[in-house]
Design a protein around this motif. Structure first.
Motif, PDB file in Angstrom:
ATOM      1  N   GLY A   1       0.815  -1.193   0.000  1.00 53.32           N
ATOM      2  CA  GLY A   1       0.000   0.000   0.000  1.00 53.32           C
ATOM      3  C   GLY A   1       0.853   1.248   0.000  1.00 53.32           C
ATOM      4  N   ALA A   2       0.218   2.410  -0.155  1.00 48.75           N
ATOM      5  CA  ALA A   2       0.946   3.667  -0.226  1.00 48.75           C
ATOM      6  C   ALA A   2       1.467   4.038   1.148  1.00 48.75           C
ATOM      7  CB  ALA A   2       0.028   4.755  -0.757  1.00 48.75           C
ATOM      8  N   GLY A   3       2.717   4.474   1.166  1.00 46.58           N
ATOM      9  CA  GLY A   3       3.324   4.924   2.408  1.00 46.58           C
ATOM     10  C   GLY A   3       3.180   6.421   2.558  1.00 46.58           C
ATOM     11  N   VAL A   4       3.961   7.002   3.444  1.00 47.27           N
ATOM     12  CA  VAL A   4       3.987   8.438   3.635  1.00 47.27           C
ATOM     13  C   VAL A   4       4.757   9.055   2.466  1.00 47.27           C
ATOM     14  CG1 VAL A   4       4.749  10.303   5.144  1.00 47.27           C
ATOM     15  CG2 VAL A   4       3.935   8.154   6.141  1.00 47.27           C
ATOM     16  N   LEU A  91      11.668  15.415   7.829  1.00 46.12           N
ATOM     17  CA  LEU A  91      10.981  14.126   7.775  1.00 46.12           C
ATOM     18  C   LEU A  91       9.574  14.245   8.357  1.00 46.12           C
ATOM     19  CD1 LEU A  91      13.948  12.010   9.136  1.00 46.12           C
ATOM     20  CD2 LEU A  91      13.008  11.771   6.842  1.00 46.12           C
ATOM     21  N   CYS A  92       8.655  13.560   7.730  1.00 41.14           N
ATOM     22  CA  CYS A  92       7.287  13.482   8.223  1.00 41.14           C
ATOM     23  C   CYS A  92       7.004  12.027   8.576  1.00 41.14           C
ATOM     24  CB  CYS A  92       6.327  13.970   7.149  1.00 41.14           C
ATOM     25  SG  CYS A  92       4.577  13.806   7.553  1.00 41.14           S
ATOM     26  N   ALA A  93       6.261  11.798   9.631  1.00 44.50           N
ATOM     27  CA  ALA A  93       5.876  10.445  10.032  1.00 44.50           C
ATOM     28  C   ALA A  93       4.412  10.434  10.431  1.00 44.50           C
ATOM     29  CB  ALA A  93       6.743   9.951  11.185  1.00 44.50           C
ATOM     30  N   SER A  94       3.765   9.296  10.235  1.00 48.50           N
ATOM     31  CA  SER A  94       2.382   9.173  10.686  1.00 48.50           C
ATOM     32  C   SER A  94       2.189   7.851  11.404  1.00 48.50           C
ATOM     33  CB  SER A  94       1.404   9.306   9.507  1.00 48.50           C
ATOM     34  OG  SER A  94       1.468   8.179   8.647  1.00 48.50           O
ATOM     35  N   SER A  95       1.159   7.817  12.238  1.00 46.04           N
ATOM     36  CA  SER A  95       0.827   6.571  12.915  1.00 46.04           C
ATOM     37  C   SER A  95      -0.684   6.490  13.092  1.00 46.04           C
ATOM     38  CB  SER A  95       1.534   6.452  14.274  1.00 46.04           C
ATOM     39  OG  SER A  95       1.076   7.432  15.167  1.00 46.04           O
ATOM     40  N   PHE A 104       7.722   6.615   8.482  1.00 49.41           N
ATOM     41  CA  PHE A 104       8.358   7.823   7.985  1.00 49.41           C
ATOM     42  C   PHE A 104       8.283   7.920   6.471  1.00 49.41           C
ATOM     43  CE2 PHE A 104      10.570   9.972  11.461  1.00 49.41           C
ATOM     44  CZ  PHE A 104      10.433   9.045  12.472  1.00 49.41           C
ATOM     45  N   GLY A 105       8.198   9.153   6.000  1.00 50.30           N
ATOM     46  CA  GLY A 105       8.346   9.431   4.580  1.00 50.30           C
ATOM     47  C   GLY A 105       9.821   9.533   4.230  1.00 50.30           C
ATOM     48  N   PRO A 106      10.118   9.722   2.925  1.00 47.01           N
ATOM     49  CA  PRO A 106      11.517   9.776   2.477  1.00 47.01           C
ATOM     50  C   PRO A 106      12.211  11.092   2.821  1.00 47.01           C
ATOM     51  CG  PRO A 106      10.063  10.110   0.624  1.00 47.01           C
ATOM     52  CD  PRO A 106       9.182   9.772   1.786  1.00 47.01           C
ATOM     53  N   GLY A 107      11.424  12.092   3.212  1.00 45.96           N
ATOM     54  CA  GLY A 107      12.013  13.366   3.590  1.00 45.96           C
ATOM     55  C   GLY A 107      12.119  14.356   2.443  1.00 45.96           C
ATOM     56  N   THR A 108      12.226  15.627   2.813  1.00 43.62           N
ATOM     57  CA  THR A 108      12.538  16.706   1.878  1.00 43.62           C
ATOM     58  C   THR A 108      13.884  17.281   2.285  1.00 43.62           C
ATOM     59  OG1 THR A 108      10.242  17.331   1.425  1.00 43.62           O
ATOM     60  CG2 THR A 108      11.936  19.008   1.064  1.00 43.62           C
TER      61      THR A 108
ATOM     62  N   TYR B  39      18.244   3.651   5.019  1.00 43.55           N
ATOM     63  CA  TYR B  39      19.070   3.622   3.820  1.00 43.55           C
ATOM     64  C   TYR B  39      19.185   5.035   3.284  1.00 43.55           C
ATOM     65  CZ  TYR B  39      18.341  -1.473   3.738  1.00 43.55           C
ATOM     66  OH  TYR B  39      18.298  -2.818   4.053  1.00 43.55           O
ATOM     67  N   PRO B  40      20.240   5.331   2.513  1.00 45.72           N
ATOM     68  CA  PRO B  40      20.392   6.670   1.926  1.00 45.72           C
ATOM     69  C   PRO B  40      19.177   7.070   1.105  1.00 45.72           C
ATOM     70  CG  PRO B  40      22.402   5.396   1.659  1.00 45.72           C
ATOM     71  CD  PRO B  40      21.379   4.444   2.200  1.00 45.72           C
ATOM     72  N   ALA B  41      18.772   8.306   1.222  1.00 45.63           N
ATOM     73  CA  ALA B  41      17.671   8.905   0.468  1.00 45.63           C
ATOM     74  C   ALA B  41      16.307   8.274   0.784  1.00 45.63           C
ATOM     75  CB  ALA B  41      17.927   8.829  -1.039  1.00 45.63           C
ATOM     76  N   GLU B  42      16.232   7.539   1.869  1.00 49.61           N
ATOM     77  CA  GLU B  42      14.947   6.989   2.314  1.00 49.61           C
ATOM     78  C   GLU B  42      14.685   7.437   3.748  1.00 49.61           C
ATOM     79  OE1 GLU B  42      15.230   2.797  -0.219  1.00 49.61           O
ATOM     80  OE2 GLU B  42      14.595   2.797   1.871  1.00 49.61           O
ATOM     81  N   GLY B  43      13.414   7.358   4.157  1.00 53.01           N
ATOM     82  CA  GLY B  43      13.101   7.654   5.537  1.00 53.01           C
ATOM     83  C   GLY B  43      13.444   6.474   6.426  1.00 53.01           C
ATOM     84  N   PRO B  44      13.555   6.712   7.735  1.00 51.16           N
ATOM     85  CA  PRO B  44      13.804   5.604   8.662  1.00 51.16           C
ATOM     86  C   PRO B  44      12.674   4.576   8.614  1.00 51.16           C
ATOM     87  CG  PRO B  44      14.135   7.734   9.736  1.00 51.16           C
ATOM     88  CD  PRO B  44      13.482   8.013   8.427  1.00 51.16           C
ATOM     89  N   THR B  45      13.034   3.314   8.734  1.00 50.80           N
ATOM     90  CA  THR B  45      12.066   2.207   8.730  1.00 50.80           C
ATOM     91  C   THR B  45      12.110   1.505  10.084  1.00 50.80           C
ATOM     92  OG1 THR B  45      12.427   1.858   6.370  1.00 50.80           O
ATOM     93  CG2 THR B  45      11.383   0.058   7.585  1.00 50.80           C
ATOM     94  N   PHE B  46      10.935   1.326  10.681  1.00 49.52           N
ATOM     95  CA  PHE B  46      10.859   0.665  11.980  1.00 49.52           C
ATOM     96  C   PHE B  46      11.388  -0.760  11.886  1.00 49.52           C
ATOM     97  CE2 PHE B  46       9.397  -0.517  16.055  1.00 49.52           C
ATOM     98  CZ  PHE B  46       8.791  -1.763  15.942  1.00 49.52           C
TER      99      PHE B  46
END
Lengths: 113, 114
Positions: A1-4, A91-95, A104-108, B39-46
């Motif tokens: 499914g779609a992530g952040v 970084l943006c995160a949702s729960s 977390f999203g990939p960030g800007t 990982y580089p260019a990705e957000g943190p993963t739980f």
């Protein structure tokens, strides 16, 4: 499914300009967080939304930073009069509920010249 | 003042061996701890978490140990694989608070050599 998702992935701006960073959380997630990661550091908390309201903005560094989430879904982080020290990955995160793990999203990556 | 500390900026191990990443915290209010992988260019993963009422939590190749008296936790990866190469962040929170904001360490770069 779609992530952040976060847009843009990269933003380069000049000192003194205004920027907006967007976050699309996972559908149905009521909690949304913004973090900032500076070079060589871990992510640092900025602001937390539960629904539409900013329940905790204690991490915002100063009044140049502001964030909104008007409909309880998409959030926008706004930075006025940007400074070189604002350069970082945002970084943006949702729960789903406040006690569950955050996704977390990939960030800007923001660069202020 | 760093409330969550990861004192090793990097760690290098051979494939198949154990990787041990360490984390210390200073705030006694923290009652829930998490490890994230980035990982580089990705957000943190739980990756894995542990409540302060436990001293161990295991999930496949990953095990987290918590020593409350020492305010210390560690992540064990056995056996280590090249795909595990990433930055690992330790994070902590206080679940009795009004939200679940995470306090992160600076991260440890793990390199698993084939």
């Amino acid at each position: 499914g779609a992530g952040v998702s976060q847009t843009p992935s990269n933003k380069v701006t000049e000192k003194g300009k205004y920027v907006e960073l967007r976050c699309d959380p996972i559908s149905g997630h009521t909690a949304l967080y913004w973090y900032r990661q500076s070079l060589g550091q871990g992510p640092e908390f900025l602001i937390y939304f539960q629904g539409t309201g900013a329940a905790d903005d204690s991490g915002l560094p100063n009044d140049r930073f502001f964030a909104v989430r008007p409909e309880g879904s998409v959030s926008t982080l706004k930075i006025q009069r940007t400074e070189r020290g604002d350069s970082a990955v945002y970084l943006c995160a949702s729960s789903q509920v406040i006690y569950n793990e955050q996704f977390f999203g990939p960030g800007t990556r923001l660069t202020v010249l | 003042d760093q409330q969550v500390k990861q004192n090793s900026p990097s760690l290098s191990v051979q494939e198949g061996r154990i990787s041990i990443l360490n984390c210390d915290y200073t705030n006694s209010m923290f009652d829930y701890f998490l490890w994230y992988k980035k990982y580089p260019a990705e957000g943190p993963t739980f990756l894995i978490s542990i409540s302060s009422i436990k001293d161990k939590n295991e999930d496949g190749r990953f095990t987290v140990f918590l020593n409350k008296s020492a305010k210390h936790l560690s992540l064990h990866i056995v056996p280590s694989q090249p795909g595990d190469s990433a930055v690992y962040f330790c994070a902590a929170t206080f679940r009795g608070g009004s939200n679940y904001k995470l306090t992160f360490g600076k991260g440890t770069l793990l390199t698993v050599n084939p």
